[in-house]
Design a protein around this motif. Structure first.
Motif, short mmCIF file in Angstrom:
data_model
loop_
_atom_site.label_atom_id
_atom_site.label_comp_id
_atom_site.label_asym_id
_atom_site.label_seq_id
_atom_site.Cartn_x
_atom_site.Cartn_y
_atom_site.Cartn_z
N LEU A 184 23.76 -2.00 -34.49
CA LEU A 184 22.97 -0.92 -33.99
C LEU A 184 21.82 -0.47 -34.92
CD1 LEU A 184 22.95 1.38 -31.91
CD2 LEU A 184 24.38 2.84 -33.89
N GLY A 185 21.89 -0.79 -36.06
CA GLY A 185 20.77 -0.36 -37.15
C GLY A 185 19.53 -1.25 -37.01
N ILE A 186 19.88 -2.52 -36.83
CA ILE A 186 18.95 -3.75 -36.56
C ILE A 186 18.03 -3.27 -35.15
CG2 ILE A 186 18.48 -6.11 -35.81
CD1 ILE A 186 21.01 -6.80 -37.58
N LEU A 187 18.78 -2.79 -34.21
CA LEU A 187 18.20 -2.48 -32.78
C LEU A 187 17.39 -1.04 -33.13
CD1 LEU A 187 17.60 -2.75 -29.85
CD2 LEU A 187 19.53 -1.01 -29.48
N GLY A 188 17.80 -0.27 -34.07
CA GLY A 188 17.03 0.95 -34.34
C GLY A 188 15.78 0.66 -35.23
N PHE A 211 13.15 -0.86 -33.10
CA PHE A 211 12.45 0.11 -32.15
C PHE A 211 11.58 1.01 -33.02
CE2 PHE A 211 12.58 4.70 -30.93
CZ PHE A 211 12.10 4.64 -29.45
N LEU A 212 11.90 1.46 -34.29
CA LEU A 212 10.83 2.14 -34.90
C LEU A 212 9.67 1.34 -35.41
CD1 LEU A 212 13.60 3.94 -37.38
CD2 LEU A 212 12.16 4.96 -35.66
N PRO A 218 8.61 5.76 -44.85
CA PRO A 218 9.90 6.47 -45.73
C PRO A 218 10.66 7.43 -44.66
CG PRO A 218 7.96 6.57 -47.06
CD PRO A 218 7.30 5.99 -45.60
N MET A 219 9.86 8.21 -43.75
CA MET A 219 10.45 8.84 -42.77
C MET A 219 11.22 8.18 -41.76
SD MET A 219 11.31 11.89 -41.71
CE MET A 219 10.28 12.75 -43.00
N ASN A 220 10.83 7.01 -41.36
CA ASN A 220 11.60 6.10 -40.26
C ASN A 220 12.92 5.73 -41.13
OD1 ASN A 220 9.85 6.51 -38.22
ND2 ASN A 220 8.79 4.43 -38.63
N ILE A 224 15.36 8.40 -40.99
CA ILE A 224 16.03 8.70 -39.62
C ILE A 224 16.98 7.50 -39.36
CG2 ILE A 224 15.56 8.59 -37.27
CD1 ILE A 224 12.79 9.73 -37.97
N LEU A 225 16.60 6.29 -39.66
CA LEU A 225 17.61 5.17 -39.49
C LEU A 225 18.84 5.18 -40.17
CD1 LEU A 225 17.82 2.45 -38.05
CD2 LEU A 225 16.57 1.26 -40.09
N PHE A 226 18.64 5.40 -41.68
CA PHE A 226 19.89 5.29 -42.34
C PHE A 226 20.63 6.51 -42.21
CE2 PHE A 226 17.38 2.45 -45.38
CZ PHE A 226 17.44 1.41 -44.56
N GLY A 227 20.07 7.65 -41.94
CA GLY A 227 20.50 8.83 -41.67
C GLY A 227 21.69 8.94 -40.38
#
Length: 292
Positions: free
Chosen positions: A31-35, A38-39, A254-256, A259-262
């Protein structure tokens, strides 16, 4: 039953959390790789938009009029950066691009002065740029002859960004459903081996809250561990990719990453807690014979 046998039985009844943690971590990595992809697509689109140069061509060299245009443009919320390009600078840019100099043919510099600026990504849309151009020409008639930008490129970037966004949204929704189901099944399998312990505690008078609390806490801890493993693996993958493609470092935001890790932590902990609590409640409602 002897005390040793009782302890051995209790030990066997404890669920094996290791496989559960690893299973959830693997799903979160996917799921993280897809996110992350996307970012990155969003970031690439933003970078492309903010690198589209807009030229406000000037018809006069009157410094007072030029200053008025500069002050107006730099005060606008859509302007990211701007530059006043004189005739001499325009000529230097022309020659730098490999064009043949006209010095031997013309006595005067035919290139107009301009104020070039880059707009923030949210304003680099067909309709927004048309409004910006109309506003500047209406505000400074006789001073700005034309506002020019690659209109076809703007339309192409907008269309492709929208199509990629829709495709990724559909894929993300489908994968999210799969992720939820996989994590839920993984947690339920881990809790299955603990069903007799849950029922035994209920039979000796323990309340539902007393039984569920330590397992819910364990679910949160396991979710955090799975999330940390997933984040570490994704970050290692990002660094590995950047070592082979150094240009990818320019896409770091950094914001991405927040969002991703959060999001990974919230999903890992949230689904683990929900699935564990649901499984505990399920076994508490079942009769002893139904557990076999």
């Amino acid at each position: 039953m002897t005390q040793v046998q009782s302890k051995a039985s209790m030990k066997r009844s404890k669920p094996s959390y290791v496989l559960s943690i690893i299973g959830v971590a693997l799903v979160l990595i996917i799921l993280g790789i897809l996110g992350w992809n996307f970012l990155n697509v969003r970031k690439v689109s933003k970078v492309l938009r903010e690198n589209i140069q807009i030229h406000a061509w000037l018809t006069t060299g009157n410094q007072k009029a030029v200053d008025s245009v500069q002050n107006y443009i730099k005060a606008q919320p859509y302007v990211k950066s701007w530059e006043y390009v004189t005739k001499e600078k325009a000529k230097a840019i022309y020659n730098k691009d490999g064009n043949e100099s006209w010095d031997k043919i013309l006595n005067e510099n035919p290139l107009p002065e301009s104020i070039d600026f880059f707009a923030n990504s949210e304003y680099v849309q067909k309709d927004s740029l048309l409004k910006i151009a109309a506003d500047l020409q209406a505000k400074f008639p006789g001073v700005i002859s034309e506002v020019q930008y690659p209109a076809e490129l703007v339309v192409t970037i907008t269309d492709r960004s929208r199509k990629f966004g829709i495709a990724f949204l559909i894929l993300a929704l489908m994968l999210s459903i799969v992720v939820i189901v996989l994590i839920d099944n993984t947690i339920r399998l881990a809790m299955f081996s603990n069903r007799f312990l849950i029922k035994t505690m209920q039979m000796v008078g323990a309340t539902r809250g007393f039984i569920a609390k330590p397992m819910n806490i364990r679910a949160v801890i396991n979710g955090l561990i799975s999330s940390v493993i997933a984040i570490g693996a994704i970050w290692a993958m990002i660094l590995w990719i950047e070592s082979y493609v150094p240009d990818m470092k320019a896409l770091r935001d950094p914001m991405n990453y927040v969002i991703l890790f959060g999001g990974i932590v919230l999903i890992g902990v949230g689904i683990s807690l929900y699935s564990t609590h649901r499984s505990v409640m399920k076994y508490l409602k079942m009769k002893l014979d139904e557990l076999y």
